[in-house]
Design a protein around this motif. Sequence first.
Motif, PDB file in Angstrom:
ATOM      1  N   ARG A 173      18.024   0.112  -5.789  1.00  0.00           N
ATOM      2  CA  ARG A 173      17.073   0.184  -4.683  1.00  0.00           C
ATOM      3  C   ARG A 173      17.753  -0.312  -3.420  1.00  0.00           C
ATOM      4  O   ARG A 173      18.279  -1.430  -3.379  1.00  0.00           O
ATOM      5  N   GLU A 174      17.753   0.531  -2.386  1.00  0.00           N
ATOM      6  CA  GLU A 174      18.350   0.153  -1.107  1.00  0.00           C
ATOM      7  C   GLU A 174      17.285  -0.366  -0.164  1.00  0.00           C
ATOM      8  O   GLU A 174      16.101  -0.103  -0.341  1.00  0.00           O
ATOM      9  N   ALA A 195      16.559  -4.922  -1.520  1.00  0.00           N
ATOM     10  CA  ALA A 195      17.596  -4.153  -2.217  1.00  0.00           C
ATOM     11  C   ALA A 195      17.982  -4.834  -3.530  1.00  0.00           C
ATOM     12  O   ALA A 195      17.947  -6.062  -3.639  1.00  0.00           O
ATOM     13  N   ARG A 196      18.356  -4.007  -4.499  1.00  0.00           N
ATOM     14  CA  ARG A 196      18.826  -4.560  -5.770  1.00  0.00           C
ATOM     15  C   ARG A 196      19.634  -3.488  -6.499  1.00  0.00           C
ATOM     16  O   ARG A 196      19.440  -2.287  -6.289  1.00  0.00           O
TER      17      ARG A 196
END
Length: 430
Positions: free
Chosen positions: A330-331, A337-338
């Motif tokens: 995930r941005e 984010a991750r």
Amino acid sequence: MPYIEWRGNKCRVKWWAGEYLENGKKKYESKSGFDDEETAYNYGLDREYEVRHGTRVVKSRGDILMSTYGLEIWLPHQGLRPESVKRYRSILRAQINQQWGRRRVNEIETPEYIAWKNALHQKVERKEMARTYASDILTVFGMLMIDAVQRYELRTVSPIPPATPRRGRYVKKVRKRKRPLAMGPVYQLAVNAYTVWGFTGWTYIWDAAFQGMRPSEMYGLQKIYTAPAWPASDPDPEQREESRERYAKTPATRVQFQHQRVDGNQTLTDPKYDSHRTLVQAPFLTAMHTALAASHASPWSFPAINGGNLLGASFGRDYWWPIRDGAPAREGRWDTARPAIPPVEEFSVGGWPIYRLRHWMKECLEEEGHSDTAIETRMGHEIAGVRGLYGNLTLKMEQNIVEAQQARWDRFLPGGGRPLDAPVSHSSPS
């Protein structure tokens, strides 16, 4: 004596109800729908027998709708816990009242009950209803009928026939097959939880796996009931002093509450089955809790991602499902984010709930040879019968659990494992 009369192709029986009308004449009651005179006559004899022996239920007493009886009379008097009230109310509204709600309590007959029971079993066979749910429905209905006879005197007998030897084809109960589970998959869950939830998630998974608390108990766990603060922080003076004496050298967590909704409001209530208990902690877990308590200002041991409590979060969707099933990278901003999260097949295949970790703890304790008293007390269960009456959890039993759990941890992660503040995902032995 009963009086028989035919109405069309059905037979009706009338009998004296044991009462008199205002004009002095006998008051009669009747029942129709019989196919033959003998059955109708015997039914009338049975009712007259009740009149003579004082066991008759006045017809007007049972002349109440099932929908009113179940929700307004029976349920409020059961003294159930909030979650049980919620479950029973749901069953009454969705199932029992749909079938019987417009019927009178004293109208329901045994053949009707049997037909309904068979219909529920057919739904189970067609996989339209879970077997456990069907069993719960029949259990609640059974309690309704028992109380209608014995407690409220709305009927003379229950429409549920007494148990008979099993007939027909044997159907084995289907149990969900548990895949073998070792430390490796649990470690990966903890790593995934760290990615989703930070150090709180890392500690949460290990706590669930080694302490075995129920999810609602973990939702309601507060810092004051967790080592290193507890037992010195316990607000109950008597419990504080007693616990200090026993756990001076053995850190522990006190299961004092569970967090659940009562009438729509978030409420701390007693644990399920009043299973208040103390859970001794292995050193590695105490170190995690010490670091976790210092890392945030929330009164909860496991605050939600937004800083609130877990009961107000969508735990399945936002926490457990990505931890168990994985999620794509995930941005976004630094706080959203991750990296990609890998699935943990031992949990994702079959869609296992987080409760599986609680069961795994029990499996580990049994493998290690701990006594039933030690295991069931830690689970929050009571042992029935004489074994439970004479059993007692000793400090030595608790210390044995601590030593075994620490040894299990050390075997998997020699030297104490990865730094507590930075677990890293990598392939790990099982």
